[in-house]
Design a protein around this motif. Sequence first.
Motif, mmCIF file in Angstrom:
data_model
loop_
_atom_site.group_PDB
_atom_site.id
_atom_site.type_symbol
_atom_site.label_atom_id
_atom_site.label_comp_id
_atom_site.label_asym_id
_atom_site.label_seq_id
_atom_site.Cartn_x
_atom_site.Cartn_y
_atom_site.Cartn_z
ATOM 1 N N THR A 371 41.449 43.887 33.574
ATOM 2 C CA THR A 371 41.109 44.345 34.926
ATOM 3 C C THR A 371 41.603 43.371 35.989
ATOM 4 O O THR A 371 41.720 43.750 37.153
ATOM 5 C CB THR A 371 39.596 44.544 35.078
ATOM 6 O OG1 THR A 371 38.933 43.299 34.833
ATOM 7 C CG2 THR A 371 39.083 45.604 34.109
ATOM 8 N N SER A 372 41.877 42.118 35.587
ATOM 9 C CA SER A 372 42.390 41.149 36.569
ATOM 10 C C SER A 372 43.276 40.118 35.890
ATOM 11 O O SER A 372 42.961 39.634 34.800
ATOM 12 C CB SER A 372 41.247 40.460 37.317
ATOM 13 O OG SER A 372 40.403 39.753 36.432
ATOM 14 N N LEU A 394 43.841 47.898 35.550
ATOM 15 C CA LEU A 394 44.022 46.684 36.342
ATOM 16 C C LEU A 394 43.587 46.913 37.788
ATOM 17 O O LEU A 394 43.989 47.879 38.424
ATOM 18 C CB LEU A 394 45.485 46.246 36.299
ATOM 19 C CG LEU A 394 45.776 44.823 36.789
ATOM 20 C CD1 LEU A 394 45.127 43.799 35.860
ATOM 21 C CD2 LEU A 394 47.286 44.584 36.872
ATOM 22 N N GLN A 395 42.770 45.991 38.294
ATOM 23 C CA GLN A 395 42.268 46.083 39.658
ATOM 24 C C GLN A 395 42.746 44.929 40.537
ATOM 25 O O GLN A 395 42.770 45.064 41.756
ATOM 26 C CB GLN A 395 40.740 46.106 39.658
ATOM 27 C CG GLN A 395 40.135 47.281 38.924
ATOM 28 C CD GLN A 395 38.618 47.234 38.908
ATOM 29 O OE1 GLN A 395 37.992 46.500 39.674
ATOM 30 N NE2 GLN A 395 38.005 48.018 38.033
ATOM 31 N N ASN A 396 43.107 43.817 39.907
ATOM 32 C CA ASN A 396 43.434 42.626 40.680
ATOM 33 C C ASN A 396 44.577 41.889 39.990
ATOM 34 O O ASN A 396 44.463 41.506 38.828
ATOM 35 C CB ASN A 396 42.187 41.724 40.763
ATOM 36 C CG ASN A 396 42.345 40.568 41.717
ATOM 37 O OD1 ASN A 396 43.460 40.150 42.020
ATOM 38 N ND2 ASN A 396 41.231 40.045 42.182
ATOM 39 N N ILE A 397 45.673 41.667 40.708
ATOM 40 C CA ILE A 397 46.791 40.903 40.175
ATOM 41 C C ILE A 397 47.238 39.888 41.217
ATOM 42 O O ILE A 397 47.445 40.227 42.382
ATOM 43 C CB ILE A 397 47.963 41.819 39.760
ATOM 44 C CG1 ILE A 397 49.079 40.986 39.130
ATOM 45 C CG2 ILE A 397 48.458 42.663 40.905
ATOM 46 C CD1 ILE A 397 50.162 41.826 38.472
ATOM 47 N N ASP A 398 47.336 38.625 40.785
ATOM 48 C CA ASP A 398 47.797 37.552 41.666
ATOM 49 C C ASP A 398 48.751 36.659 40.876
ATOM 50 O O ASP A 398 48.336 35.879 40.021
ATOM 51 C CB ASP A 398 46.607 36.738 42.187
ATOM 52 C CG ASP A 398 47.023 35.745 43.278
ATOM 53 O OD1 ASP A 398 48.239 35.489 43.415
ATOM 54 O OD2 ASP A 398 46.133 35.216 43.970
ATOM 55 N N LEU A 399 50.041 36.804 41.168
ATOM 56 C CA LEU A 399 51.082 36.016 40.515
ATOM 57 C C LEU A 399 51.715 35.023 41.478
ATOM 58 O O LEU A 399 52.747 34.425 41.164
ATOM 59 C CB LEU A 399 52.179 36.943 39.962
ATOM 60 C CG LEU A 399 51.744 38.166 39.151
ATOM 61 C CD1 LEU A 399 52.962 38.964 38.705
ATOM 62 C CD2 LEU A 399 50.913 37.756 37.958
ATOM 63 N N SER A 400 51.148 34.829 42.629
ATOM 64 C CA SER A 400 51.784 34.101 43.713
ATOM 65 C C SER A 400 52.014 32.628 43.398
ATOM 66 O O SER A 400 51.431 32.057 42.477
ATOM 67 C CB SER A 400 50.952 34.242 44.982
ATOM 68 O OG SER A 400 49.646 33.744 44.780
ATOM 69 N N ILE A 418 44.293 49.890 41.121
ATOM 70 C CA ILE A 418 44.514 48.567 41.699
ATOM 71 C C ILE A 418 43.810 48.436 43.055
ATOM 72 O O ILE A 418 43.786 49.377 43.855
ATOM 73 C CB ILE A 418 46.032 48.277 41.833
ATOM 74 C CG1 ILE A 418 46.281 46.772 41.982
ATOM 75 C CG2 ILE A 418 46.640 49.066 42.963
ATOM 76 C CD1 ILE A 418 46.119 45.989 40.728
ATOM 77 N N LYS A 419 43.218 47.283 43.272
ATOM 78 C CA LYS A 419 42.545 46.990 44.537
ATOM 79 C C LYS A 419 43.198 45.822 45.274
ATOM 80 O O LYS A 419 43.265 45.825 46.505
ATOM 81 C CB LYS A 419 41.073 46.667 44.283
ATOM 82 C CG LYS A 419 40.242 47.825 43.768
ATOM 83 C CD LYS A 419 38.791 47.418 43.578
ATOM 84 C CE LYS A 419 37.948 48.584 43.094
ATOM 85 N NZ LYS A 419 36.520 48.191 42.914
#
Length: 623
Positions: A371-372, A394-400, A418-419
């Motif tokens: 989910t994240s 998946l609700q949250n993805i951060d690859l930054s 996705i949120k």
Amino acid sequence: MMLNRNVTAFISIILMLSSYYPVIAKKSPLRKYQQRRSTSALMGDSLVAQMQSVLEVGHKGKGGKGKSDNCTGKGKGKGKDSGKGYGNGSSTGKGKGYSNSLAPAPCPSETSSTEQPTSTPTMPPTKQTTKQPTPAPTIRPTVSMAPSTSQYPSMYDCASPAGRTRDIYSILHGNYEIGSPQAQAFDWILNIDDANACDGFTRLMERYILTVFYYSTEGSEWKNNSGWLTKVDHCTMWHGILCGVDGRVDVINLFENKLSGVIPSELAGLQSLSNIRLFRNMIQGNFPEEIYSLPTLSVLDLEENQIRGELFVPALQNATKLTKFRMSMNNFSGSIPSDIKALTALKNLWCASNSLTGTIPDEVSSLTALTSILIYDNEFSGSIPNDIGNLIDLQNIDLSQNDITGSIPSSFGNLVNIKVIILENMQLTGSIPASIQNFANLEKVLINDNEFVGPIPDLSNSFFLFDLVLARNSFSGSMPIIGPKLEFLDVRENSLEGSIPDEIFSLNRDTLEIAYFSNNTFSGTIPSSYSDCTALRDLWFDGNYLTGTIPDIQQGDLPSITEILFDENKLSGTVPDGICNLIESLPDQFISLHADCYPRLGTDVPNNPCDCCTDCSEGQNDR
């Protein structure tokens, strides 16, 4: 002759009963006599001498108290020298005798059985009777022939000091380095605590393991250590410890509690432990790999510590029930292996702000329970997995803040739940998939500082969107309408054109706090509805081709404003009095007002005369 007959009868009946009841015979000193007895010895030796020998051996037994003439109690023999053995007035009880005395005559029989000798037998028992008793005797020895536990307590009773010490050494061994957390814990268990193994070894072992953890993480310095290292129940009274229905430790919840030191490998001995939450502490050292083998481990949250070492060790594959793997903001190293696919129950993959390298393996896309994914601020390279769209939950993805390149895969459009999308500060190229317009649950999109091109997708269906940050890319085209919950809008430094939609302000009048439109090619007039935004703090229109006059405001408008930038445009007219009155009424809050209030080269008249501006520019020429 009468004496010999009595002795012979007594010995015969004892031997007969011993044959039927080996357990009793094992406890009796007569066993030694029976073991060395032979047919020839029985026929040739003096029975009196043998009996005296048996009674002397009896010095090693224990006896009770009674009267020698009581056939139902435990008796006391007669003689001179004190010794422990069988001398009594009962055929069933143990007594205290004297080594030089002869055994008293047995009690008269209460039945007519021929197997029970009379008080004055006329002949010794036959050889057949003494060696081979009948298989079903009519008279059995009573329980009173064996001493009871209550009357003769064992020195190894689990609740006794000796038994408790024996169990502690048996379970914990006690061979630890002096001064180590293990040695300190052993000493506390042995000398201070009162736990024992009467109900099994689990409680004793758990208290030892938790005490090792206490000493390993400097428990005396914790923010809250109430109950720890006291004799109260650790399941209910030790802060941060919770037990399951089986009475075993299930949760260790000690986040933000000033833990330091290291996590001991002994935690792997808490076989029912499923939840470890130790985030925001000062824990150092390596994380013990043994803990990954806990059969019910579900949550592991160690974020914001100083733990080091390789994160994705081979033993991690054993944690097949792991749902939350939260290890961000530590000093972990290594890369994500392809065998991460073994963690099929994983929902949270959080390992941001470490020193992880390598690529994001395609196998991550097979973890369909995710989910994240939060893996920002590392040294990952490569591209976003092509099959990322398989993660439909998946609700949250951060690859930054990694070195990820390439474009957003087309499968990204499958992430309908996705949120949050955060892909900041990388080297991503290409356009945003138009399918993003189907993301009805979208709340936050932060994709600034990349090399994206093309138009901003239609986001009119994203009713829950509150953060949209697209700054420092190469987006072109018009500004889409967004609302009604927008709080933060940043589209600075792109190539957007056309007018700024009035709906940006009117739809979000109660929520919009930040609006940055700087350094694009917007034209047209400033939307007058900006003054209706009650939460607006920062408003930047600078660096565009806006024309017309600056809209005035009424008293009470923009109560939260801190900064307005009108400069570097093609605006005309004086900065309105309403804005200057506002800056005078909010001197500590409204601290920055920029306009083109400086005369352009070759003229004496500024575009926007202003008596209250904090910074003046010349204005915008054709670019």
